[in-house]
Every structure is written in structure tokens, then in C-alpha cells.
Scaffold this motif. Structure first.
Motif, PDB file in Angstrom:
ATOM      1  N   LYS A   1       0.846  -1.196   0.000  1.00 54.94           N
ATOM      2  CA  LYS A   1       0.000   0.000   0.000  1.00 54.94           C
ATOM      3  C   LYS A   1       0.879   1.243   0.000  1.00 54.94           C
ATOM      4  N   ARG A   2       0.683   2.090  -0.997  1.00 54.64           N
ATOM      5  CA  ARG A   2       1.416   3.354  -1.034  1.00 54.64           C
ATOM      6  C   ARG A   2       0.760   4.392  -0.131  1.00 54.64           C
ATOM      7  N   GLY A   3      -0.555   4.363  -0.102  1.00 53.30           N
ATOM      8  CA  GLY A   3      -1.295   5.360   0.673  1.00 53.30           C
ATOM      9  C   GLY A   3      -2.100   6.258  -0.248  1.00 53.30           C
ATOM     10  N   GLU A   4      -2.603   7.336   0.295  1.00 55.75           N
ATOM     11  CA  GLU A   4      -3.401   8.260  -0.502  1.00 55.75           C
ATOM     12  C   GLU A   4      -2.508   9.082  -1.420  1.00 55.75           C
ATOM     13  N   THR A   5      -2.883   9.124  -2.687  1.00 55.27           N
ATOM     14  CA  THR A   5      -2.130   9.863  -3.695  1.00 55.27           C
ATOM     15  C   THR A   5      -3.061  10.841  -4.385  1.00 55.27           C
ATOM     16  N   TYR A   6      -2.585  12.064  -4.570  1.00 51.41           N
ATOM     17  CA  TYR A   6      -3.423  13.072  -5.217  1.00 51.41           C
ATOM     18  C   TYR A   6      -3.358  12.901  -6.730  1.00 51.41           C
ATOM     19  N   LEU A   7      -4.522  12.721  -7.364  1.00 46.40           N
ATOM     20  CA  LEU A   7      -4.622  12.638  -8.808  1.00 46.40           C
ATOM     21  C   LEU A   7      -5.418  13.831  -9.307  1.00 46.40           C
ATOM     22  N   LYS A   8      -4.911  14.516 -10.306  1.00 46.35           N
ATOM     23  CA  LYS A   8      -5.591  15.675 -10.849  1.00 46.35           C
ATOM     24  C   LYS A   8      -6.979  15.293 -11.342  1.00 46.35           C
ATOM     25  N   GLY A   9      -7.976  16.014 -10.896  1.00 47.39           N
ATOM     26  CA  GLY A   9      -9.352  15.743 -11.288  1.00 47.39           C
ATOM     27  C   GLY A   9     -10.029  14.672 -10.459  1.00 47.39           C
ATOM     28  N   LYS A  10      -9.263  14.000  -9.580  1.00 42.63           N
ATOM     29  CA  LYS A  10      -9.796  12.926  -8.751  1.00 42.63           C
ATOM     30  C   LYS A  10      -9.693  13.217  -7.260  1.00 42.63           C
TER      31      LYS A  10
END
Length: 242
Positions: free
Chosen positions: A141-150
């Protein structure tokens, strides 16, 4: 030409790897290589399995690939995976291509761009599909990742398959990534300097300096800048070397 030769050699090996999996090569966009599974022929949950196996095979190959024009310099790539619905079809009259459209395509691209070198970045929808199959994939598990538009989404690293040995390269950690980037830049400059020095042994060469001097408004010589990456040399022959 060195960049073109490098990409050609890499893509030929990728193409060979694809022959062993139920996947479809969509297109190459510069240095990006786009692959899909589950289309144009549907294959159920096998699409995620085949893409995952293909990604591990590609990463294993990259760990052994040698750059011909930069010996000793490692090749770093990012791989992103995502699953979901999309629209597909052939568009255009001139050079028609089978194209993919939809949010799934955009999200897969974000998974690649937000990943890290020598890592397979996988979205949660793909992980859930892989967990429903008989294949025992290993992931972290990497964790929470910010994705543009998501916004922030949970993402994972695909690391292998239980009971199957992959010779995967060791990825840089997030902590020392910037330091390794600087080390890599220094290695490239050093290799180019050696390459340039070897060419300077030719006789009857008129060389344009790679160190640039600049003058102030009074015309006084002030300082020299850092060496440029490219070295321009003109010989008695009509050829020009870069």
C-alpha cells in the motif's frame, strides 16, 4: 539519433514482451508506451492479470537494459495501471487508428505520472480485480495519492507474484529520490564529457568552446557559465558534430 535508436531498441523489446500476453498496443506517444487489455476482445478479469504480468516482465527487462550511448547510466521508467470502462473505435480518414476515450484512460495516465521510477503504480479498482482472481499478486500500500481531477485516492505498488521469481531492479525510495536524480545527472554529464574528450583527439579541428563567457554593458569579461551538454565542433569536412 541516439535518442531515437534508444527508444527503438526499448520499444522492440516491449513489443516482444507483449506477444506473450493478451494485451493490445494502443500507441506510443514520445517516450510513453500505451497498452490495454480487454479490448477489442473482452476477456473478463483477465485484463488486469495480463497487464500486471506484462508490467512485471517489462520492469524486469528494464533492469537489464544497457544504454549504448551512455554506458553505466541506468534506465528509469514509471508504470501506471488502472481498470475501468472506456469507449473505443477507429477515427479519422487519413491514418485511421483504433483510439480509446474516457476517464479510465486519463486516470491510467495519472497513475503513471504520479508514480516513482522502477515502480508499478496500481489503482484500487485494479487491485480489487486482481484479488478476485486465482493469481496471487504481491503488492504494497502506497497510501493516498493526489490525482488531478480525482483528489486523493488510495494507490498501491505491485511488487511481484507469490511463487514466481522476477528479477526486478531496486527502485529508489521517495526519501533519496532527489539525491539519486542529482547523481544520475552528474553521471550523464561525466559520460558526455568523456565522449566529447575522445572526439577532441582528431587533428585539424576547429572547436567552438562549450563554456560561454558573457560581458557586462561595458564589454568587460565577467565569468564563465557551466559546461553545456552539447559540444559543437567543425572540421575541414562538411560534417558537423553534436
Amino acid at each position: 539519433m541516439e535518442v531515437v535508436d534508444m527508444l527503438n531498441e526499448i520499444y522492440k523489446n516491449f513489443d516482444s514482451i507483449l506477444d506473450h500476453h493478451d494485451v493490445y498496443k494502443v500507441e506510443t506517444i514520445g517516450d510513453a508506451y500505451m497498452v490495454a487489455s480487454g479490448l477489442p476482445k473482452r476477456n473478463g478479469n483477465r485484463h488486469a492479470v495480463d497487464i500486471a504480468h506484462m508490467a512485471l516482465d517489462i520492469l524486469s527487462f528494464v533492469g537489464t537494459f544497457k544504454l549504448q550511448h551512455l554506458p553505466g547510466i541506468p534506465l528509469w521508467i514509471r508504470i501506471g495501471m488502472h481498470s475501468g470502462p472506456c469507449a473505443a473505435g477507429v477515427v479519422g480518414n487519413k491514418m485511421p487508428r483504433y483510439c480509446l476515450f474516457g476517464d479510465t484512460v486519463n486516470t491510467a495516465s495519472r497513475m503513471e505520472s504520479t508514480g516513482l521510477p522502477l515502480r508499478i503504480h496500481v489503482s484500487q479498482p485494479t487491485i480489487k480485480i486482481l484479488q478476485r482472481t486465482d493469481c496471487k499478486f504481491e503488492f504494497e500500500k502506497r497510501g493516498e495519492t493526489y490525482l488531478k481531477g480525482k483528489g486523493k485516492v488510495m494507490t498501491y505498488w505491485l511488487t511481484g507474484v507469490t511463487g514466481r521469481k522476477y528479477n526486478l531492479p531496486t527502485p529508489p525510495t521517495a526519501e533519496n529520490f532527489q539525491r539519486l536524480q542529482q547523481d544520475l545527472a552528474d553521471m550523464i554529464v561525466s559520460s558526455l564529457d568523456k565522449h566529447r574528450a575522445g572526439k577532441e583527439g582528431f587533428e585539424k579541428r576547429k572547436t567552438l568552446s562549450t563554456r560561454i563567457r558573457w560581458r557586462d554593458t561595458n564589454g568587460n569579461l565577467q565569468k564563465e557559465s557551466s559546461p553545456e551538454y552539447f559540444h559543437l565542433a567543425v572540421t575541414d569536412s562538411p560534417s558537423t558534430f553534436l
